[in-house]
Design an enzyme around this catalytic site. Structure first.
Site, PDB file in Angstrom:
ATOM      1  N   GLU A   1       0.830  -1.214   0.000  1.00 35.66           N
ATOM      2  CA  GLU A   1       0.000   0.000   0.000  1.00 35.66           C
ATOM      3  C   GLU A   1       0.860   1.258   0.000  1.00 35.66           C
ATOM      4  O   GLU A   1       1.878   1.326   0.677  1.00 35.66           O
ATOM      5  CB  GLU A   1      -0.933   0.024   1.214  1.00 35.66           C
ATOM      6  N   GLY A   2       0.406   2.251  -0.730  1.00 34.18           N
ATOM      7  CA  GLY A   2       1.168   3.494  -0.882  1.00 34.18           C
ATOM      8  C   GLY A   2       0.999   4.455   0.287  1.00 34.18           C
ATOM      9  O   GLY A   2       0.182   4.257   1.183  1.00 34.18           O
TER      10      GLY A   2
ATOM     11  N   HIS B   1      -3.190  16.725 -11.259  1.00 35.73           N
ATOM     12  CA  HIS B   1      -2.451  15.541 -10.819  1.00 35.73           C
ATOM     13  C   HIS B   1      -2.618  14.468 -11.887  1.00 35.73           C
ATOM     14  O   HIS B   1      -3.727  13.981 -12.125  1.00 35.73           O
ATOM     15  CB  HIS B   1      -2.929  14.997  -9.470  1.00 35.73           C
TER      16      HIS B   1
HETATM   17  N1  LIG Z   1       6.138  13.459  -6.857  1.00 33.13           N
HETATM   18  C1  LIG Z   1       5.011  12.826  -7.194  1.00 33.13           C
HETATM   19  N2  LIG Z   1       4.888  11.528  -6.888  1.00 33.13           N
HETATM   20  C2  LIG Z   1       3.736  10.935  -7.222  1.00 33.13           C
HETATM   21  C3  LIG Z   1       2.682  11.599  -7.880  1.00 33.13           C
HETATM   22  N3  LIG Z   1       1.680  10.720  -8.074  1.00 33.13           N
HETATM   23  C4  LIG Z   1       2.087   9.554  -7.542  1.00 33.13           C
HETATM   24  N4  LIG Z   1       3.327   9.678  -7.025  1.00 33.13           N
HETATM   25  C5  LIG Z   1       4.163   8.652  -6.390  1.00 33.13           C
HETATM   26  O1  LIG Z   1       3.511   7.426  -6.504  1.00 33.13           O
HETATM   27  C6  LIG Z   1       3.147   6.951  -5.228  1.00 33.13           C
HETATM   28  C7  LIG Z   1       1.817   6.246  -5.354  1.00 33.13           C
HETATM   29  O2  LIG Z   1       0.773   7.055  -5.093  1.00 33.13           O
HETATM   30  P1  LIG Z   1      -0.005   6.927  -3.738  1.00 33.13           P
HETATM   31  O3  LIG Z   1      -1.216   7.720  -3.940  1.00 33.13           O
HETATM   32  O4  LIG Z   1       0.777   7.275  -2.555  1.00 33.13           O
HETATM   33  O5  LIG Z   1      -0.249   5.394  -3.665  1.00 33.13           O
HETATM   34  P2  LIG Z   1      -1.554   4.716  -3.378  1.00 33.13           P
HETATM   35  O6  LIG Z   1      -1.957   4.953  -1.958  1.00 33.13           O
HETATM   36  O7  LIG Z   1      -1.392   3.323  -3.838  1.00 33.13           O
HETATM   37  O8  LIG Z   1      -2.548   5.570  -4.242  1.00 33.13           O
HETATM   38  P3  LIG Z   1      -2.928   5.503  -5.757  1.00 33.13           P
HETATM   39  O9  LIG Z   1      -2.579   6.839  -6.379  1.00 33.13           O
HETATM   40  O10 LIG Z   1      -4.400   5.280  -5.657  1.00 33.13           O
HETATM   41  O11 LIG Z   1      -2.143   4.370  -6.331  1.00 33.13           O
HETATM   42  C8  LIG Z   1       3.163   8.150  -4.301  1.00 33.13           C
HETATM   43  O12 LIG Z   1       3.382   7.812  -2.976  1.00 33.13           O
HETATM   44  C9  LIG Z   1       4.304   8.939  -4.895  1.00 33.13           C
HETATM   45  O13 LIG Z   1       5.533   8.409  -4.437  1.00 33.13           O
HETATM   46  C10 LIG Z   1       2.877  12.978  -8.206  1.00 33.13           C
HETATM   47  O14 LIG Z   1       2.036  13.640  -8.756  1.00 33.13           O
HETATM   48  N5  LIG Z   1       4.049  13.529  -7.829  1.00 33.13           N
END
Ligand SMILES: Nc1nc2c(ncn2[C@@H]2O[C@H](COP(=O)(O)OP(=O)(O)OP(=O)(O)O)[C@@H](O)[C@H]2O)c(=O)[nH]1
Ligand SMILES: *[C@@H]1O[C@H](CO)[C@@H](O)[C@H](O)[C@H]1NC(C)=O
Ligand SMILES: *[C@@H]1O[C@H](CO)[C@@H](O)[C@H](O)[C@H]1NC(C)=O
Ligand SMILES: *[C@@H]1O[C@H](CO)[C@@H](O)[C@H](O)[C@H]1NC(C)=O
Length: 420
Positions: A46-47, A281
């Site tokens: 999970e992110g 985004h």
């Molecule tokens: N710098 C930057 N990193 C991003 C961006 N979008 C995604 N990321 C990277 O990709 C990771 C995944 O997104 P998260 O939203 O945290 O992960 P998640 O909880 O699985 O959420 P999802 O977006 O639903 O996959 C983030 O933690 C960031 O490290 C962005 O717009 N900018």
């Protein structure tokens, strides 16, 4: 000699009897008797942004427990798991153990409920250097296997056979273990965990797979209080403000986005203006492969953005994205001289200090302060920006927008307003 041996044995015996919690180099002791500690961890893939949501579920429970009269429940503190080995972060050999204070304002978190960092848990137990932490109980949450087959979604929990073999150490520390691990099939909100806590007098409890628990009430007052308390720390906010100032002519004074010093004094408002830029985004990487039917191509992204810029009479667009530089430049090249395109590129020292998570947070803050925001459908990263804009006081029509695959495939995101 005999006396020495006997006293040694007595000390050893005392240690064995009272030595359940924490062992130091030369002695063991129980953790501070008046407190109980709830440790938690989340499914490794999970992110960062889903983990923030899981935190809200658990800390809302802590908030409730603090206000009960039950002495077995109101002494709980939530121990914040250090950030290590997140799958989206470039892999490192050694775990990072980044504390929450690197990203969040801990005092602000603590105004909502009692939380401490793992390293503070250890230093609380100084002056001895700890050598080992044996958690009293580990509960590994899992979904009921029959839940989707039978459609039985009633709230329930039951100790059951583990679906997967349990881990033997926790938080990537070789010396955090437990001798009592149980698997619990669970379906229900965080408050249901109380029933488990009441059945044991364990002082240190670890909930693994905490993402299995649900919010008590999504979008209620407690939900938004917990969300408001999750302020980023001053240093990270300053980096984002400096960028807004330097490139986007944006500041809280001009944009009407000044928040109260203390989030407890904040009230719902709808008067934020935001900086004179559009923010997008653009979630790429795994989303491009996994969501072929939702992620638009760059021509379409370009036309959606430029149309909105014209409509809003804006010239600048800030794009937050996880796409590689080459891909980003391909998109950027589609914008002609009419528009300015910005992306936040962290200088190496900031990247080193704050890692991918910090850089992503800076992106999120900049998106939160824009006059208008367009996110990626169903991205948790975008959801957190939407919440932040609610807190800052934007009108909902400037926030709940997403990039569309095409005209016929455009799901509007759900609107979760703060109403009190
Ligand atoms: N710098 C930057 N990193 C991003 C961006 N979008 C995604 N990321 C990277 O990709 C990771 C995944 O997104 P998260 O939203 O945290 O992960 P998640 O909880 O699985 O959420 P999802 O977006 O639903 O996959 C983030 O933690 C960031 O490290 C962005 O717009 N900018
Ligand atoms: C326990 O782990 C921590 C962190 O790795 C370390 O600082 C400490 O020395 C370890 N103690 C022992 C006895 O291994
Ligand atoms: C920045 O914004 C202010 C107020 O909106 C405006 O008066 C000023 O001209 C802008 N400055 C630049 C450099 O665009
Ligand atoms: C949002 O709605 C308000 C009130 O209905 C309207 O005045 C405003 O122009 C709208 N903003 C945008 C960006 O559509």
């Amino acid at each position: 000699m005999l006396i020495r041996t006997i006293s040694f044995l007595i000390i050893l015996l005392i240690n064995l009897v009272f030595c359940e919690d924490v062992c130091y180099k030369d002695k063991c002791q129980k953790s501070t008797p008046q407190n109980r500690y709830l440790f938690y961890d989340v499914n490794p893939p999970e992110g960062f942004n889903l983990r923030r949501d899981v935190y809200m579920r658990l800390v809302s429970l802590m908030h409730k427990l603090k206000h009960t009269n039950n002495p077995d429940l109101n002494k709980f503190k939530l121990v914040l798991p250090p950030w290590s080995h997140l799958v989206h972060w470039r892999y490192r050999e050694t775990p990072e153990y980044l504390p929450w204070s690197k990203f969040f304002d801990i005092e602000s978190l603590q105004r909502f409920a009692p939380v401490i960092e793992l390293h503070e848990y250890f230093s609380d137990l100084e002056p001895f250097k700890y050598t080992k932490l044996i958690l009293d109980r580990v509960y590994i949450l899992q979904h009921f296997e029959d839940m989707f087959e039978t459609g039985n979604f009633e709230e329930r929990w039951k100790v059951e056979k583990c679906h997967k073999p349990p881990k033997l150490k926790y938080f990537y520390y070789a010396n955090i273990t437990s001798n009592t691990v149980k698997c619990i099939s669970f379906h229900g909100p965080a408050t249901k965990l109380q029933e488990i806590f009441l059945k044991t007098n364990a002082r240190t409890i670890l909930i693994e797979h905490a993402e299995v628990v649900l919010h008590n009430t999504f979008g209620d007052k407690i939900y938004w209080q917990s969300r408001r308390s999750m302020r980023f720390n001053v240093k990270i906010r300053k980096i984002a403000s400096d960028f807004r100032n330097s490139y986007l002519n944006s500041s809280d004074e001009l944009d009407n986005t000044i928040l109260e010093q203390n989030w407890e004094d904040e009230k719902p408002k709808r008067n934020a203006i935001g900086g004179p830029y559009l923010a997008v985004h653009l979630r790429r990487r795994d989303f491009v492969r996994a969501r072929v039917n939702e992620i638009p191509d760059f021509n379409s992204v370009y036309s959606q953005i430029s149309k909105k810029l014209d409509e809003l009479k804006l010239h600048s667009v800030f794009i937050a994205t996880d796409s590689p530089e080459k891909e980003f430049n391909e998109l950027k090249s589609k914008f002609d001289k009419k528009y300015e395109v910005y992306r936040y590129i962290a200088p190496p020292e900031i990247e080193k200090e704050y890692h991918e998570a910090g850089v992503a947070i800076i992106d999120q803050i900049i998106c939160s302060h824009a006059r208008y925001f367009i996110g990626t459908s169903e991205s948790t990263f975008s959801f957190r920006i939407q919440e932040e804009r609610e807190i800052l006081g934007f009108r909902t029509n400037t926030t709940y927008n997403v990039l569309c695959k095409n005209k016929n495939n455009c799901k509007k995101p759900s609107v979760w307003q703060i109403v009190y």
